[in-house]
Design a protein around this motif. Structure first.
Motif, short mmCIF file in Angstrom:
data_model
loop_
_atom_site.label_atom_id
_atom_site.label_comp_id
_atom_site.label_asym_id
_atom_site.label_seq_id
_atom_site.Cartn_x
_atom_site.Cartn_y
_atom_site.Cartn_z
N UNK A 174 0.75 -1.14 0.09
CA UNK A 174 0.13 -0.06 0.17
C UNK A 174 0.92 1.31 0.04
N UNK A 175 1.89 1.11 0.68
CA UNK A 175 2.81 2.32 0.50
C UNK A 175 3.40 2.74 -0.52
N UNK B 275 0.69 4.03 -2.94
CA UNK B 275 0.26 5.46 -2.61
C UNK B 275 1.83 6.31 -3.43
N UNK B 276 3.01 5.91 -3.29
CA UNK B 276 4.05 6.57 -3.61
C UNK B 276 4.08 6.63 -5.41
N UNK C 103 1.47 9.04 -7.16
CA UNK C 103 1.76 10.17 -6.91
C UNK C 103 2.28 10.78 -8.31
N UNK D 255 -4.35 -0.56 -3.21
CA UNK D 255 -5.49 0.33 -3.28
C UNK D 255 -5.37 1.47 -4.22
N UNK D 256 -4.33 1.92 -4.45
CA UNK D 256 -4.07 3.43 -5.24
C UNK D 256 -4.29 3.13 -6.64
N UNK E 189 -5.98 2.38 -10.43
CA UNK E 189 -7.27 2.80 -11.09
C UNK E 189 -7.67 1.58 -11.80
N UNK E 190 -9.12 1.23 -11.26
CA UNK E 190 -9.90 0.04 -11.69
C UNK E 190 -10.46 0.11 -13.20
#
Lengths: 362, 362
Positions: free
Chosen positions: A80-81, A84-85, A88, A114-115, A117-118
């Motif tokens: 997840x980290x 997220x990075x 960005x 999670x970040x 795009x589906x």
């Protein structure tokens, strides 16, 4: 120290840890930005997603995990980290076989975080087309799926497509006994896909010997029926449990706890650099002469290269009758594998490296 | 430094950061274990989940976020870290209005993180019953939802239930224009719930002035139609986009970008300690005499306590005609709020504090 003092001391430590975590996660994100800037300045395009490096990081996290969290949990937090990075810079758009709530959707989140795009598609063919058309840089397709039976279609699509394999995702599949009943005593019928019934046979024999077993077209269908029917239970997974609001009378009733489903990440990148623990997928075909397949596999054996899987599919071309999908341990750039593949190429009539990619970490 | 050297230096820094992150997350998990042990030794039961402390930590993260990640993203990562640490002790089971893929499901994950155990229910009444029966320590129910219209039912359930409010969750709702068409030019009809059409009116006037607007029972229904129909588009959210595999021709077309839906976390805990930024929900009723409501609210005004929301519902009891749900800024333990509530209690015929809880952070 009193209980209150002890608690206060620990909470102060947690607060200090959280400050450090925030600083480090933010610095990591800044580093990711700098990497992207350098790459952009050098004109190396959109290549921000590096599957081999992500695999190395996750493997490192699992291997050196000091506890008490499970290695899987810790690696998931890192996923997840990283997600997220990465978002960005350029949020990754991933095509997959929808709708939401399917195993393939779960595989996308497991692999990309999670970040992402589906981009859910209505068919496997559309997933391939979206990636071929570069609308999505990546797609996720099921390749070994004991209960849904879509594997063959995926294999057939590879024969026609110029796409490559950039990664694999393993999803552990658990079967639960779901019911409207409050206890096993009330269960007179068990609905499930034939394969799920088979995979839980021993548990059913031991715990529900007198319940009738009724095979249906899918576990989702079974759960739907069990939701309407008193005295009934279904064997199905987490998603069906949530979807139909059933009680899990017993979890993880599969006889073999290693019941996994495998997915491939497809993309246009021709090759992913070695991560250290990799696989190579190859598509080959040979004439239908006796011993042809055996001859085809000789170069692998001679070079001490193991094959983790072979699938055959009837070819739709006239020149050969079967195409074979081989999964080989190691990266196509490894000297041993390279040599084995060179030998294979000579024997085969059709030969294509579908991809070399990191073995699934999580 | 060459591009390669620069990249290598940054990657080494990222590796070092990852090592520190792993060490800190693991130490945080150990701390959480120690807290649980001390509490268990002191016999303070299962009270491992501390909403007020989680709210404080998330608020701190958002307020002191140094960037470059969004405060929301960083707080979400912390939510997941806390969720993993908490699950080590006692995975939280949360009842909610199912099925999966609904906004309420999204609210559960947003508030409790991925490590929660999901217990989807078929009705709001069942969510209340599960929590009352202590099968689940917490439940999540929608309370202000402009398009689904279930608010009133939740309010009615509170009148009958001994449960308390332990928290709130805000979900920002985005509307997208979804279609099978490739561009706006192909859109002749727009399906949506009446309220969604209203919420996107200005955008539709400016961008699709000639398209027919057709109200349907829900946005999900609209998306389903748009998936079958050429020349059509639907206004719907992320879930519908995924579910029906439609193109988002344009994202976030709502006229007011602050379109949020609110959920309450319900539980048996009578009071959550103050977190510093809190709300108090109160259920009151008065006789139906002229000026009764005005008199009822006087103590709030006198004490300088603001009310963020008031809802009235016809009562099902004979003694009064309406019950009122008030949301008050501040915690019931704050001196000002305490005094205002004491005055309110004197004026009201029915008076119950539903809960005092941290205001939503994310």
């Amino acid at each position: 120290m009193s209980e209150q003092e002890q608690l206060r001391a620990i909470r102060e430590r947690i607060d200090a840890i959280d400050k450090d975590l925030m600083r480090l996660i933010s610095e990591r994100a800044s580093c990711a930005q700098t990497v992207a800037e350098i790459k952009r300045a050098a004109g190396s395009g959109e290549d921000f997603y590096r599957p081999e490096r992500e695999a190395q990081i996750l493997r490192q996290v699992k291997d050196t995990n000091p506890g008490p969290l499970e290695g899987e949990t810790l690696a998931r937090l890192f996923r997840e980290i990283m997600s997220a990075c990465l978002a960005l810079e350029s949020p990754l758009k991933v095509a997959f076989l929808g709708p939401e709530g399917t195993y393939t959707h779960a595989a996308v989140l497991k692999h990309f975080g999670q970040d992402v795009q589906l981009a859910p598609m209505a068919s496997l063919g559309e997933v391939f087309r979206e990636v071929e058309a570069a609308t999505c840089p990546y797609g996720v397709v099921p390749i070994e799926n004991s209960t849904e039976g879509v594997v063959n279609h995926t294999l057939d699509l590879f024969v026609q497509s110029p796409l490559h394999v950039c990664g694999e995702v393993l999803l552990r599949i658990h079967h639960h006994l779901l019911s409207r009943e409050e206890s096993l005593d009330g269960v007179q019928r068990v609905y499930a896909h034939q394969q799920a019934l088979a995979q839980c046979r021993r548990w059913l024999d031991a715990n529900l010997p007198h319940a009738e077993r009724i095979p249906l077209s899918s576990n989702a269908e079974a759960a739907k029926r069990a939701a309407q029917d008193t005295g009934a239970a279904a064997i199905a997974g987490d998603t069906a449990e949530s979807l139909y609001g059933l009680n899990a009378l017993k979890r993880n009733i599969e006889d073999h706890p290693d019941n996994t489903t495998r997915f491939l990440v497809i993309g246009r990148q021709e090759s992913i650099p070695p991560s250290g623990v990799d696989k190579t997928s190859v598509l080959v075909s040979t004439s239908n002469r006796p011993g042809a397949l055996h001859r085809l596999l000789t170069p692998l054996a001679h070079n001490g290269v193991s094959m983790s899987r072979i699938e055959s599919r009837p070819s739709r071309c006239v020149n050969w009758e079967y195409v074979y999908f081989l999964d080989i341990e190691g990266h196509s750039a490894d000297p041993k594998v390279k040599q084995a593949l060179a030998g294979l190429r000579q024997e085969a009539e059709l030969f294509r490296i579908l991809g070399a990619y990191p073995r699934a970490v999580l």
